[in-house]
Design a protein around this motif. Sequence first.
Motif, PDB file in Angstrom:
ATOM      1  N   ARG A  35      40.290   9.033  20.059  1.00 48.24           N
ATOM      2  CA  ARG A  35      40.818   7.675  20.147  1.00 48.24           C
ATOM      3  C   ARG A  35      39.927   6.720  19.362  1.00 48.24           C
ATOM      4  NH1 ARG A  35      38.068   4.327  23.846  1.00 48.24           N
ATOM      5  NH2 ARG A  35      36.642   5.444  25.257  1.00 48.24           N
ATOM      6  N   ILE A  36      40.490   5.587  18.965  1.00 50.45           N
ATOM      7  CA  ILE A  36      39.730   4.551  18.266  1.00 50.45           C
ATOM      8  C   ILE A  36      39.098   3.633  19.301  1.00 50.45           C
ATOM      9  CG2 ILE A  36      39.819   2.647  16.621  1.00 50.45           C
ATOM     10  CD1 ILE A  36      42.345   3.977  15.451  1.00 50.45           C
ATOM     11  N   ALA A  37      37.776   3.559  19.289  1.00 54.53           N
ATOM     12  CA  ALA A  37      37.060   2.725  20.258  1.00 54.53           C
ATOM     13  C   ALA A  37      36.803   1.325  19.723  1.00 54.53           C
ATOM     14  CB  ALA A  37      35.730   3.384  20.633  1.00 54.53           C
ATOM     15  N   ALA A  38      36.598   1.197  18.397  1.00 53.11           N
ATOM     16  CA  ALA A  38      36.278  -0.111  17.825  1.00 53.11           C
ATOM     17  C   ALA A  38      36.553  -0.100  16.330  1.00 53.11           C
ATOM     18  CB  ALA A  38      34.814  -0.467  18.082  1.00 53.11           C
ATOM     19  N   VAL A  39      36.817  -1.288  15.780  1.00 52.99           N
ATOM     20  CA  VAL A  39      37.054  -1.428  14.344  1.00 52.99           C
ATOM     21  C   VAL A  39      36.207  -2.581  13.805  1.00 52.99           C
ATOM     22  CG1 VAL A  39      39.375  -0.461  14.373  1.00 52.99           C
ATOM     23  CG2 VAL A  39      39.065  -2.915  14.752  1.00 52.99           C
ATOM     24  N   MET A  40      35.966  -2.541  12.485  1.00 51.12           N
ATOM     25  CA  MET A  40      35.137  -3.572  11.867  1.00 51.12           C
ATOM     26  C   MET A  40      35.697  -3.957  10.499  1.00 51.12           C
ATOM     27  SD  MET A  40      32.765  -3.549   9.125  1.00 51.12           S
ATOM     28  CE  MET A  40      32.063  -5.056   8.425  1.00 51.12           C
ATOM     29  N   GLU A  65      26.624  -3.615  14.161  1.00 52.66           N
ATOM     30  CA  GLU A  65      27.027  -3.735  15.556  1.00 52.66           C
ATOM     31  C   GLU A  65      27.996  -2.626  15.948  1.00 52.66           C
ATOM     32  OE1 GLU A  65      28.489  -7.614  16.440  1.00 52.66           O
ATOM     33  OE2 GLU A  65      26.629  -8.627  15.870  1.00 52.66           O
ATOM     34  N   LEU A  66      28.943  -2.323  15.074  1.00 52.37           N
ATOM     35  CA  LEU A  66      29.874  -1.233  15.390  1.00 52.37           C
ATOM     36  C   LEU A  66      29.154   0.107  15.442  1.00 52.37           C
ATOM     37  CD1 LEU A  66      33.451  -0.537  14.376  1.00 52.37           C
ATOM     38  CD2 LEU A  66      31.745   1.173  13.758  1.00 52.37           C
ATOM     39  N   ILE A  67      28.323   0.379  14.444  1.00 54.52           N
ATOM     40  CA  ILE A  67      27.625   1.665  14.392  1.00 54.52           C
ATOM     41  C   ILE A  67      26.767   1.878  15.634  1.00 54.52           C
ATOM     42  CG2 ILE A  67      25.783   2.926  13.173  1.00 54.52           C
ATOM     43  CD1 ILE A  67      26.945   1.743  10.559  1.00 54.52           C
ATOM     44  N   ASN A  68      26.179   0.819  16.155  1.00 54.52           N
ATOM     45  CA  ASN A  68      25.286   0.939  17.304  1.00 54.52           C
ATOM     46  C   ASN A  68      25.981   0.708  18.646  1.00 54.52           C
ATOM     47  OD1 ASN A  68      22.659   1.470  15.975  1.00 54.52           O
ATOM     48  ND2 ASN A  68      23.043  -0.515  15.024  1.00 54.52           N
ATOM     49  N   PRO A  70      27.410   1.830  21.832  1.00 60.99           N
ATOM     50  CA  PRO A  70      27.219   3.097  22.554  1.00 60.99           C
ATOM     51  C   PRO A  70      28.510   3.819  22.887  1.00 60.99           C
ATOM     52  CG  PRO A  70      26.780   1.207  23.979  1.00 60.99           C
ATOM     53  CD  PRO A  70      26.914   0.676  22.591  1.00 60.99           C
ATOM     54  N   GLU A  71      29.629   3.100  22.889  1.00 60.56           N
ATOM     55  CA  GLU A  71      30.910   3.768  23.169  1.00 60.56           C
ATOM     56  C   GLU A  71      31.384   4.587  21.979  1.00 60.56           C
ATOM     57  OE1 GLU A  71      35.455   2.784  24.755  1.00 60.56           O
ATOM     58  OE2 GLU A  71      34.098   1.150  24.195  1.00 60.56           O
ATOM     59  N   VAL A  72      31.014   4.160  20.771  1.00 61.24           N
ATOM     60  CA  VAL A  72      31.410   4.843  19.540  1.00 61.24           C
ATOM     61  C   VAL A  72      30.514   6.060  19.330  1.00 61.24           C
ATOM     62  CG1 VAL A  72      31.454   4.644  17.015  1.00 61.24           C
ATOM     63  CG2 VAL A  72      32.313   2.755  18.449  1.00 61.24           C
ATOM     64  N   ASN A  73      31.128   7.234  19.119  1.00 58.71           N
ATOM     65  CA  ASN A  73      30.310   8.427  18.864  1.00 58.71           C
ATOM     66  C   ASN A  73      30.641   9.117  17.540  1.00 58.71           C
ATOM     67  OD1 ASN A  73      32.718   9.723  19.485  1.00 58.71           O
ATOM     68  ND2 ASN A  73      31.937  10.747  21.330  1.00 58.71           N
ATOM     69  N   ALA A  74      31.545   8.534  16.738  1.00 57.12           N
ATOM     70  CA  ALA A  74      31.841   9.054  15.402  1.00 57.12           C
ATOM     71  C   ALA A  74      32.282   7.891  14.529  1.00 57.12           C
ATOM     72  CB  ALA A  74      32.926  10.121  15.459  1.00 57.12           C
ATOM     73  N   ILE A  75      31.887   7.915  13.260  1.00 57.51           N
ATOM     74  CA  ILE A  75      32.140   6.800  12.352  1.00 57.51           C
ATOM     75  C   ILE A  75      33.087   7.225  11.227  1.00 57.51           C
ATOM     76  CG2 ILE A  75      31.113   5.135  10.761  1.00 57.51           C
ATOM     77  CD1 ILE A  75      30.245   4.705  13.644  1.00 57.51           C
ATOM     78  N   TYR A  76      34.130   6.418  11.018  1.00 59.63           N
ATOM     79  CA  TYR A  76      35.040   6.595   9.881  1.00 59.63           C
ATOM     80  C   TYR A  76      34.791   5.446   8.910  1.00 59.63           C
ATOM     81  CZ  TYR A  76      39.581   6.436   7.357  1.00 59.63           C
ATOM     82  OH  TYR A  76      40.575   6.378   6.401  1.00 59.63           O
ATOM     83  N   ALA A  91      24.929   5.255   9.665  1.00 53.81           N
ATOM     84  CA  ALA A  91      25.590   6.031  10.716  1.00 53.81           C
ATOM     85  C   ALA A  91      24.789   7.282  11.053  1.00 53.81           C
ATOM     86  CB  ALA A  91      26.999   6.409  10.275  1.00 53.81           C
ATOM     87  N   ALA A  92      24.287   7.958  10.025  1.00 56.40           N
ATOM     88  CA  ALA A  92      23.498   9.174  10.252  1.00 56.40           C
ATOM     89  C   ALA A  92      22.211   8.855  11.001  1.00 56.40           C
ATOM     90  CB  ALA A  92      23.190   9.853   8.921  1.00 56.40           C
ATOM     91  N   LYS A  93      21.589   7.720  10.661  1.00 56.67           N
ATOM     92  CA  LYS A  93      20.359   7.312  11.346  1.00 56.67           C
ATOM     93  C   LYS A  93      20.628   7.057  12.824  1.00 56.67           C
ATOM     94  CE  LYS A  93      16.507   4.045  10.959  1.00 56.67           C
ATOM     95  NZ  LYS A  93      15.972   2.875  10.207  1.00 56.67           N
ATOM     96  N   ALA A  94      21.842   6.608  13.133  1.00 55.98           N
ATOM     97  CA  ALA A  94      22.229   6.369  14.522  1.00 55.98           C
ATOM     98  C   ALA A  94      22.666   7.655  15.221  1.00 55.98           C
ATOM     99  CB  ALA A  94      23.344   5.334  14.580  1.00 55.98           C
ATOM    100  N   GLY A  95      22.667   8.772  14.492  1.00 56.61           N
ATOM    101  CA  GLY A  95      23.013  10.069  15.074  1.00 56.61           C
ATOM    102  C   GLY A  95      24.496  10.280  15.286  1.00 56.61           C
ATOM    103  N   LYS A  96      25.327   9.631  14.444  1.00 56.29           N
ATOM    104  CA  LYS A  96      26.771   9.735  14.639  1.00 56.29           C
ATOM    105  C   LYS A  96      27.443  10.435  13.456  1.00 56.29           C
ATOM    106  CE  LYS A  96      26.625   5.811  17.725  1.00 56.29           C
ATOM    107  NZ  LYS A  96      27.159   4.517  18.174  1.00 56.29           N
ATOM    108  N   PRO A  97      28.313  11.409  13.729  1.00 55.87           N
ATOM    109  CA  PRO A  97      29.042  12.102  12.661  1.00 55.87           C
ATOM    110  C   PRO A  97      29.798  11.118  11.780  1.00 55.87           C
ATOM    111  CG  PRO A  97      29.396  13.189  14.764  1.00 55.87           C
ATOM    112  CD  PRO A  97      28.680  11.904  15.064  1.00 55.87           C
TER     113      PRO A  97
END
Length: 333
Positions: A35-40, A65-68, A70-76, A91-97
Amino acid sequence: MKEFLDTEVRWGILGVGNVCEVKSAPAMNLIPKSRIAAVMRRSEEKVKDYAQRHGIQKWYTDAHELINDPEVNAIYIATPPNAHEELTRLAAKAGKPVYVEKPMARTFEECEQMIESCTTGGVPLFVAYYRRALPHFVKIKQLIEAGEIGEIRTVHINLKQIVEPEIIAQLEDNWRVNPEISGGGYFFDLASHQLDLLAFFFGKITQANGFCSNQAGAYDTEDIVTGSFVFESGVLGTGNWCFTSSKTAEKDEVIIDGSKGQIRFETFGKGEFTLLKDFQEPFHYQVELPKHIQYPLIESIVHELLGTGKCPSKGESASNTNWAMDQLTKIKI
């Protein structure tokens, strides 16, 4: 297979422009356990409008703000290519695919930096070469591997388009022909799909040479490219791309020649192809493409992140496509 995430992929999307209206983002809310948790988007008016129309609760105008979140766990990353390297690094620095639009970046060097960032961050990197997952192209790959047209001899790309009047009228807003944003012209935007798809069929491109020119002067980057390339399987290929052609000459065709037959298809057309075998009637294969064209690829990403499948388009394969395009446009006439 290793499970990277827990039980659900919660997407954060950077850059909700046109590609996110139908092609890609809506699929993220249709795939199970996604699911989409947030958009920017930088424009508050536009990102708020997008979020409201697509039923998304959280929106941002700042990528950090979006990358960090906590609800978001993957970045498009759905921005133009000039932002891909920096946003991938964050995104990679934040540990997110990371799932990034194509072309992967403006240059092969930027692609390599993106791969290094994700390797250092311990996260996977996927690229939106979604044709690798479309059913008619998967079928072509199966036919080739089954030897239906024998040993592959050559492959040829022929793509010719006219310059639409509205493109000329809106050049200032057309980032696809601004090399500082896109890396080149329409060749980088469209030929990237074709070269990547052929690498899906025949393995990575190991050699590439070409010529490019700006013949029509409609914009300030190449509008014609010709070249040849070699795949690691030994298949030889040629390509002819012209984006200021006549209406009569318009063409979107890829021809794969084998020792026992031929396969013909359009890269950007319907979900169909024609199989021609010696001494047999032509066979026409056609399927209905999904409304959200990236659905099959995004579904494969979700499955890989949850440990139940594998995505066919990764940073390593996509960077090879950029390398080939750089080689094909190295000599300017």
